[in-house]
Design a protein around this motif. Structure first.
Motif, PDB file in Angstrom:
ATOM      1  N   ALA A 181       5.603  -6.636   3.631  1.00 29.80           N
ATOM      2  CA  ALA A 181       5.635  -6.548   5.098  1.00 29.80           C
ATOM      3  C   ALA A 181       4.735  -5.416   5.581  1.00 29.80           C
ATOM      4  O   ALA A 181       4.049  -5.548   6.609  1.00 29.80           O
ATOM      5  CB  ALA A 181       7.065  -6.328   5.570  1.00 29.80           C
ATOM      6  N   ALA A 182       4.733  -4.295   4.843  1.00 29.62           N
ATOM      7  CA  ALA A 182       3.884  -3.162   5.217  1.00 29.62           C
ATOM      8  C   ALA A 182       2.411  -3.546   5.126  1.00 29.62           C
ATOM      9  O   ALA A 182       1.602  -3.209   6.005  1.00 29.62           O
ATOM     10  CB  ALA A 182       4.184  -1.969   4.315  1.00 29.62           C
ATOM     11  N   ARG A 183       2.053  -4.259   4.078  1.00 29.18           N
ATOM     12  CA  ARG A 183       0.660  -4.703   3.923  1.00 29.18           C
ATOM     13  C   ARG A 183       0.257  -5.662   5.044  1.00 29.18           C
ATOM     14  O   ARG A 183      -0.813  -5.538   5.640  1.00 29.18           O
ATOM     15  CB  ARG A 183       0.485  -5.387   2.572  1.00 29.18           C
ATOM     16  CG  ARG A 183      -0.972  -5.723   2.225  1.00 29.18           C
ATOM     17  CD  ARG A 183      -1.062  -6.782   1.164  1.00 29.18           C
ATOM     18  NE  ARG A 183      -0.594  -8.078   1.681  1.00 29.18           N
ATOM     19  CZ  ARG A 183      -0.517  -9.194   0.941  1.00 29.18           C
ATOM     20  NH1 ARG A 183      -0.820  -9.150  -0.338  1.00 29.18           N
ATOM     21  NH2 ARG A 183      -0.115 -10.320   1.480  1.00 29.18           N
ATOM     22  N   ASP A 184       1.151  -6.615   5.340  1.00 32.01           N
ATOM     23  CA  ASP A 184       0.850  -7.601   6.383  1.00 32.01           C
ATOM     24  C   ASP A 184       0.775  -6.945   7.758  1.00 32.01           C
ATOM     25  O   ASP A 184      -0.018  -7.348   8.610  1.00 32.01           O
ATOM     26  CB  ASP A 184       1.904  -8.712   6.384  1.00 32.01           C
ATOM     27  CG  ASP A 184       1.855  -9.551   5.117  1.00 32.01           C
ATOM     28  OD1 ASP A 184       0.818  -9.501   4.416  1.00 32.01           O
ATOM     29  OD2 ASP A 184       2.839 -10.258   4.837  1.00 32.01           O
ATOM     30  N   LEU A 185       1.612  -5.913   7.970  1.00 32.31           N
ATOM     31  CA  LEU A 185       1.584  -5.194   9.241  1.00 32.31           C
ATOM     32  C   LEU A 185       0.255  -4.470   9.421  1.00 32.31           C
ATOM     33  O   LEU A 185      -0.322  -4.472  10.513  1.00 32.31           O
ATOM     34  CB  LEU A 185       2.743  -4.199   9.308  1.00 32.31           C
ATOM     35  CG  LEU A 185       2.852  -3.353  10.575  1.00 32.31           C
ATOM     36  CD1 LEU A 185       2.989  -4.239  11.803  1.00 32.31           C
ATOM     37  CD2 LEU A 185       4.044  -2.401  10.475  1.00 32.31           C
ATOM     38  N   ALA A 186      -0.238  -3.871   8.352  1.00 35.51           N
ATOM     39  CA  ALA A 186      -1.529  -3.187   8.419  1.00 35.51           C
ATOM     40  C   ALA A 186      -2.645  -4.180   8.751  1.00 35.51           C
ATOM     41  O   ALA A 186      -3.540  -3.890   9.559  1.00 35.51           O
ATOM     42  CB  ALA A 186      -1.818  -2.488   7.092  1.00 35.51           C
ATOM     43  N   ARG A 187      -2.569  -5.373   8.152  1.00 32.32           N
ATOM     44  CA  ARG A 187      -3.568  -6.404   8.450  1.00 32.32           C
ATOM     45  C   ARG A 187      -3.477  -6.852   9.907  1.00 32.32           C
ATOM     46  O   ARG A 187      -4.490  -7.075  10.571  1.00 32.32           O
ATOM     47  CB  ARG A 187      -3.366  -7.613   7.531  1.00 32.32           C
ATOM     48  CG  ARG A 187      -3.772  -7.374   6.086  1.00 32.32           C
ATOM     49  CD  ARG A 187      -3.559  -8.629   5.264  1.00 32.32           C
ATOM     50  NE  ARG A 187      -3.978  -8.456   3.881  1.00 32.32           N
ATOM     51  CZ  ARG A 187      -3.825  -9.383   2.937  1.00 32.32           C
ATOM     52  NH1 ARG A 187      -3.266 -10.541   3.238  1.00 32.32           N
ATOM     53  NH2 ARG A 187      -4.236  -9.143   1.706  1.00 32.32           N
ATOM     54  N   ALA A 188      -2.242  -7.000  10.389  1.00 33.08           N
ATOM     55  CA  ALA A 188      -2.045  -7.438  11.777  1.00 33.08           C
ATOM     56  C   ALA A 188      -2.629  -6.414  12.757  1.00 33.08           C
ATOM     57  O   ALA A 188      -3.232  -6.767  13.765  1.00 33.08           O
ATOM     58  CB  ALA A 188      -0.563  -7.660  12.059  1.00 33.08           C
ATOM     59  N   LYS A 189      -2.459  -5.121  12.435  1.00 35.46           N
ATOM     60  CA  LYS A 189      -2.990  -4.063  13.300  1.00 35.46           C
ATOM     61  C   LYS A 189      -4.523  -4.133  13.329  1.00 35.46           C
ATOM     62  O   LYS A 189      -5.142  -4.016  14.385  1.00 35.46           O
ATOM     63  CB  LYS A 189      -2.554  -2.692  12.794  1.00 35.46           C
ATOM     64  CG  LYS A 189      -1.090  -2.361  13.084  1.00 35.46           C
ATOM     65  CD  LYS A 189      -0.806  -0.964  12.532  1.00 35.46           C
ATOM     66  CE  LYS A 189       0.633  -0.568  12.795  1.00 35.46           C
ATOM     67  NZ  LYS A 189       0.926   0.770  12.224  1.00 35.46           N
ATOM     68  N   ASN A 190      -5.123  -4.302  12.156  1.00 33.19           N
ATOM     69  CA  ASN A 190      -6.594  -4.383  12.096  1.00 33.19           C
ATOM     70  C   ASN A 190      -7.111  -5.579  12.868  1.00 33.19           C
ATOM     71  O   ASN A 190      -8.116  -5.507  13.561  1.00 33.19           O
ATOM     72  CB  ASN A 190      -7.054  -4.452  10.631  1.00 33.19           C
ATOM     73  CG  ASN A 190      -6.834  -3.141   9.889  1.00 33.19           C
ATOM     74  OD1 ASN A 190      -6.828  -2.079  10.507  1.00 33.19           O
ATOM     75  ND2 ASN A 190      -6.672  -3.207   8.585  1.00 33.19           N
ATOM     76  N   GLN A 191      -6.396  -6.693  12.733  1.00 31.59           N
ATOM     77  CA  GLN A 191      -6.791  -7.896  13.441  1.00 31.59           C
ATOM     78  C   GLN A 191      -6.703  -7.701  14.947  1.00 31.59           C
ATOM     79  O   GLN A 191      -7.557  -8.134  15.712  1.00 31.59           O
ATOM     80  CB  GLN A 191      -5.906  -9.068  13.013  1.00 31.59           C
ATOM     81  CG  GLN A 191      -6.338 -10.417  13.586  1.00 31.59           C
ATOM     82  CD  GLN A 191      -5.493 -11.556  13.043  1.00 31.59           C
ATOM     83  OE1 GLN A 191      -4.452 -11.348  12.410  1.00 31.59           O
ATOM     84  NE2 GLN A 191      -5.937 -12.761  13.284  1.00 31.59           N
ATOM     85  N   HIS A 192      -5.628  -6.995  15.378  1.00 28.06           N
ATOM     86  CA  HIS A 192      -5.431  -6.724  16.807  1.00 28.06           C
ATOM     87  C   HIS A 192      -6.558  -5.851  17.343  1.00 28.06           C
ATOM     88  O   HIS A 192      -7.052  -6.068  18.456  1.00 28.06           O
ATOM     89  CB  HIS A 192      -4.078  -6.045  17.016  1.00 28.06           C
ATOM     90  CG  HIS A 192      -3.779  -5.739  18.451  1.00 28.06           C
ATOM     91  ND1 HIS A 192      -3.498  -6.717  19.371  1.00 28.06           N
ATOM     92  CD2 HIS A 192      -3.727  -4.566  19.134  1.00 28.06           C
ATOM     93  CE1 HIS A 192      -3.276  -6.170  20.562  1.00 28.06           C
ATOM     94  NE2 HIS A 192      -3.411  -4.865  20.446  1.00 28.06           N
ATOM     95  N   LYS A 193      -6.983  -4.855  16.552  1.00 27.49           N
ATOM     96  CA  LYS A 193      -8.077  -3.970  16.983  1.00 27.49           C
ATOM     97  C   LYS A 193      -9.375  -4.746  17.133  1.00 27.49           C
ATOM     98  O   LYS A 193     -10.156  -4.539  18.062  1.00 27.49           O
ATOM     99  CB  LYS A 193      -8.265  -2.834  15.973  1.00 27.49           C
ATOM    100  CG  LYS A 193      -7.157  -1.794  15.988  1.00 27.49           C
ATOM    101  CD  LYS A 193      -7.411  -0.738  14.930  1.00 27.49           C
ATOM    102  CE  LYS A 193      -6.281   0.294  14.901  1.00 27.49           C
ATOM    103  NZ  LYS A 193      -6.497   1.306  13.826  1.00 27.49           N
ATOM    104  N   GLN A 194      -9.624  -5.683  16.199  1.00 31.12           N
ATOM    105  CA  GLN A 194     -10.851  -6.458  16.241  1.00 31.12           C
ATOM    106  C   GLN A 194     -10.894  -7.414  17.424  1.00 31.12           C
ATOM    107  O   GLN A 194     -11.936  -7.683  17.997  1.00 31.12           O
ATOM    108  CB  GLN A 194     -11.010  -7.241  14.940  1.00 31.12           C
ATOM    109  CG  GLN A 194     -11.266  -6.365  13.733  1.00 31.12           C
ATOM    110  CD  GLN A 194     -11.206  -7.134  12.424  1.00 31.12           C
ATOM    111  OE1 GLN A 194     -11.064  -8.363  12.421  1.00 31.12           O
ATOM    112  NE2 GLN A 194     -11.330  -6.434  11.307  1.00 31.12           N
ATOM    113  N   ASP A 195      -9.673  -7.901  17.793  1.00 32.26           N
ATOM    114  CA  ASP A 195      -9.592  -8.816  18.937  1.00 32.26           C
ATOM    115  C   ASP A 195      -9.820  -8.066  20.244  1.00 32.26           C
ATOM    116  O   ASP A 195     -10.257  -8.622  21.211  1.00 32.26           O
ATOM    117  CB  ASP A 195      -8.225  -9.517  18.976  1.00 32.26           C
ATOM    118  CG  ASP A 195      -8.042 -10.449  17.781  1.00 32.26           C
ATOM    119  OD1 ASP A 195      -9.061 -10.791  17.154  1.00 32.26           O
ATOM    120  OD2 ASP A 195      -6.886 -10.816  17.482  1.00 32.26           O
TER     121      ASP A 195
END
Length: 249
Positions: free
Chosen positions: A235-249
């Motif tokens: 979950a921690a790994r996926d959360l980090a990915r979600a944050k990066n994706q949000h920044k890129q969007d």
């Protein structure tokens, strides 16, 4: 004698009142949550809010009472209605979460949810290994099968994942943990859906969740705790990915 064939008068159905109050509450709350009304600022006067939303003062007053109950605002004599500090907001209240605009929830909230889960979920799983009923284990497996069968359906995967955790918290048979699980349920659902959207392959999540099912089936508390920690690491790994994706969007 009255004519037996005479038509019976049927009262016309009452028209339903429009959902004015909830819409006004949502509109004002969204402006607070988005920062349009910053912390410490004073909301427009009741008359101005009436004009802005096209409603009566009674509706505005009821709306402000609702927001005050959620910790978003505070009415001060001779000053007006002031936006409260964020620490006072009931941030995991289901309505407050729903009032956020899409993708506007503070990423720090997701971090806090994960911290809370790390603090209690491994113990919840360990307790459930010795306390879960056969029906609860079957329900947990059914939720896991829903995750497995979801494929590319993000919504179904997130819903099944949420049910999995609801069952797990209940299966520990600790009323305090059960209530904590219920308290964070809506926030957890938001987090699960947000991270599910950022994951390309969900087979890892399916695998580690099955580890909990197996541990409960074998009544192995240590294995249940280990599997729960693996879920949280993922979950921690996926959360980090979600944050990066949000920044890129």
């Amino acid at each position: 004698m009255a004519n037996a064939t005479a038509e019976i008068a049927v009262p016309a159905p009452k028209s339903r009142r429009p959902r004015v109050l909830p819409d006004v509450v949502r509109a004002i709350a969204s402006e607070i949550l988005s920062g349009s009304y910053p912390v410490g600022s004073t909301l427009p006067s009741e008359n101005d809010l009436c004009a802005e939303h096209g409603v009566s003062r009674t509706v505005i007053r009821e709306a402000l009472k609702t927001l005050a109950a959620k910790g978003l605002v505070l009415s001060r004599p001779r000053i007006g209605t002031v936006v409260c500090e964020r620490d006072n907001w009931n941030i995991i209240d289901p309505q407050v979460l729903e009032w956020h605009a899409p993708n506007s929830i503070d990423p720090a909230l997701f971090d806090s949810i994960l911290e809370t889960r790390r603090a209690i979920e491994p113990l919840v799983a360990e307790l459930a290994a010795s306390r879960a009923s056969l029906q609860e284990i079957a329900d947990l497996e059914a939720a896991w099968k829903g995750m497995e069968a979801a494929g590319s359906d993000v919504g179904r995967f997130a819903r099944s994942d949420a049910v999995f955790h609801q069952v797990l918290y209940g299966a520990c048979h600790n009323p305090i943990f059960r209530q904590i699980g219920g308290l964070i349920e809506t926030a957890l659902n938001f987090a699960l859906e947000a991270t599910a959207n950022s994951v390309d392959r969900r087979d890892e999540a399916v695998k580690v969740h099955f580890g909990v099912v197996e541990a409960l089936r074998m009544r192995d508390g240590a294995a249940a705790r280990k599997a729960a920690n693996e879920i949280l690491d993922l979950a921690a790994r996926d959360l980090a990915r979600a944050k990066n994706q949000h920044k890129q969007d």
